[in-house]
Design an enzyme around this catalytic site. Sequence first.
Site, PDB file in Angstrom:
ATOM      1  CB  SER A 288      -0.950  -3.661   7.913  1.00 13.93           C
ATOM      2  OG  SER A 288      -2.075  -2.854   7.630  1.00 13.93           O
TER       3      SER A 288
ATOM      4  CG  HIS B  49      -7.408  -3.101   9.797  1.00 20.29           C
ATOM      5  ND1 HIS B  49      -6.091  -2.743  10.035  1.00 20.29           N
ATOM      6  CD2 HIS B  49      -7.350  -4.050   8.826  1.00 20.29           C
ATOM      7  CE1 HIS B  49      -5.294  -3.449   9.253  1.00 20.29           C
ATOM      8  NE2 HIS B  49      -6.023  -4.252   8.516  1.00 20.29           N
TER       9      HIS B  49
ATOM     10  NE  ARG C  23      -2.385  -1.187   3.559  1.00 20.93           N
ATOM     11  CZ  ARG C  23      -1.846  -0.388   4.469  1.00 20.93           C
ATOM     12  NH1 ARG C  23      -1.897   0.924   4.323  1.00 20.93           N
ATOM     13  NH2 ARG C  23      -1.273  -0.871   5.538  1.00 20.93           N
TER      14      ARG C  23
ATOM     15  NE  ARG D  65      -0.255  -8.592   2.378  1.00 19.51           N
ATOM     16  CZ  ARG D  65      -0.846  -8.214   3.508  1.00 19.51           C
ATOM     17  NH1 ARG D  65      -1.953  -8.782   3.912  1.00 19.51           N
ATOM     18  NH2 ARG D  65      -0.306  -7.275   4.271  1.00 19.51           N
TER      19      ARG D  65
ATOM     20  CB  CYS E 290       0.392  -6.557  13.852  1.00 21.06           C
ATOM     21  SG  CYS E 290       1.609  -5.288  13.492  1.00 21.06           S
TER      22      CYS E 290
ATOM     23  CG  ASP F 118      -7.704  -7.227   6.432  1.00 22.16           C
ATOM     24  OD1 ASP F 118      -6.813  -6.967   7.274  1.00 22.16           O
ATOM     25  OD2 ASP F 118      -7.875  -6.543   5.403  1.00 22.16           O
TER      26      ASP F 118
ATOM     27  CE1 TYR G 237       1.981  -7.373  -4.416  1.00 27.05           C
ATOM     28  CE2 TYR G 237       1.055  -6.450  -2.409  1.00 27.05           C
ATOM     29  CZ  TYR G 237       1.752  -7.455  -3.064  1.00 27.05           C
ATOM     30  OH  TYR G 237       2.200  -8.556  -2.358  1.00 27.05           O
TER      31      TYR G 237
ATOM     32  CE  LYS H 256      -7.108  -3.724   4.391  1.00 25.91           C
ATOM     33  NZ  LYS H 256      -6.293  -4.074   5.532  1.00 25.91           N
TER      34      LYS H 256
END
Length: 589
Positions: free
Chosen positions: A256, A234, A66, A373, A258, A281, A205, A214
């Site tokens: 993110s 989130h 991001r 990912r 974590c 998420d 991406y 998001k």
Amino acid sequence: MIDHPTLKAWVDEVVALCRPESVHLCDGSKAEFESLAQALIDSKTFVRLKRPGSFWSHSTPDDVARVEEATFICSLKEEDAGPTNHWKDPQEMKKILTPLLKGCMQGRVLYVIPFCLGPLHSPFSRFGVQITDSAYVVCNMHIMTRMGANVLEAMKGKYFVPCLHSVGAPLKPGETDVSWPCSKKDKYIVHFPEEKRVISFGSGYGGNALLGKKSFALRIGSVLGRKEGWLAEHMLIMGVTNPEGKKKYFAAAFPSACGKTNLAMLKSALPGWKVECVGDDIAWMHFRQDGRLYAVNPEFGFFGVAPGTSYASNGYAMDTIKKDTIFTNVALTPEGDVWWEGMTEVPPPKLTDWQGQSWTPDSGRVAAHPNARFTAPASQCPVIDPAWQDPTGVPISGIIFGGRRADTIPLVYESRDWNHGVFLGASISSETTAAAKGVLGKLRHDPFAMLPFCGYHMGDYFAHWIQEGKKGTAKTLPHIFSVNWFRKKDGKFLWPGFGDNIRVIKWMFERIDGAKEGVSSPIGILPQPEDIDLSGLKIEKGQLAEALKVNPVEWKQEAKTLEDYFPLFGNKLPPEIKEQLAILKKNFI
Ligand code: GTP
Ligand code: SPV
Ligand code: MN
């Protein structure tokens, strides 16, 4: 062709501006996915893997995560974007975007993707349409959202959020495409909260390009939630069942990379305890008439961090990605399978790295990008929760906030009440990760793990949380906890983490049931050390105490840091937060 007047008008408008070669209305079928995947193989974007229905792809080094510096909230008033977002006047932004969009899809197909966030026909779900010129994005959207002909049908006569995406790489006549088209110059991820529109330009991406995630589910979603009285967060959602068969649901916010995917699919180290996954998420949460908070997962798949994922750390994720998965920026084995750092203890002797170069263990560089990912269907998760598509959502008993903190924050503690819990969410700090472009490991404030995702003024967002809490009672409101799996001593994690985190969840479960007394402390309610079940765990003596310790020197500093931070929100900082900060400070005098 498109039986939806507003949609047809919008598509016509975008066609006139972006000048694609052709238009393809996505039906969401398996045949469509297959034919797009074949086209992506032909353009060298995809390599077919030996895992059934799975593909390897790799991006260019300038398009791997991001881009927060290029992400904008273009509200009419600057004040409404707040101090944590980049803002530009919507008209000014359109002056920048229009020339970039003009002819940007030349030589490419314009795909129209009708999608639904949340279970189709749920009162909490919302429709969107993404226009994109990337077949890679379409394939990912096939997995990440409910999309296609049935969604278009259900959308008839209904409102949808228009999400326009272009990789920003027009093709001149005769020009052959590259394997990862994106703009070399300009990237813009732009949100218009009043118009409820998204325009993303220049990147292919992840969250930059899969606009249901998001951009819509969080940035536009949070704006809708504020207006309509719900929460777009989130957060992972998980169901926890104890050995007696009693079940409770938890939602947990971590920044993110974590640990949301890990916790959402936790393989319990305690016999008889079971975790099932609703989402990894994003959570959309609503208080209902009964005063309880209910959560739905707006997504349909997982876009999970690959590095570090192994049978030891997250076996259920490993099983989820056995087939029908898109891998991006991992390494490729000579046998046509995938590998990344942490997947196995010993790396394979020879690989193709994420940049397409040959790689050996002594290459002196990583084989997979740290933000590599996998995109996999949620339905393939062996521990997907039976209620994951329940249109009414699942009732949340506990909310967990966490960050990546080497010191100060104890393994677990509980808030005294809802407003104190809101303060805990607002107080999250965490070390930065590879999920966003920029420096790694830098401690930054990340309130509610929403810093990059809140579509309006963060001070108003805190106030919204306080307001929402008034819809419940002490009996019906979720308990709120803070956790830190990442506390270190002498450079080593104090807590084993992963499957052993169930020991901490068990304490929360028992607290909610009123079965465990907590210990009142200056920061909130701590467990009695003997209440954390350590059975079957080899842990050095004193290590748990160390992980749970509240160090007054560190906490004085923490309070000071927060005292310096919160004025950022000016007069929008709710008095309730100020009050909690004052209590924290007073408790350490
Ligand atoms: P996004 O998809 O970016 O929003 O992130 P996420 O929160 O889903 O991240 P994910 O679960 O993929 O986080 C992976 C990282 O967290 C890896 O570096 C893991 O090693 C680390 N991690 C997850 N759980 C634990 C834990 O219990 N202990 C420790 N020490 N690390 C953990
Ligand atoms: C995150 O960065 O929090 C993610 C990955 O979940 S992305 O979808 O790329 O934003
Ligand atoms: Mn995320």
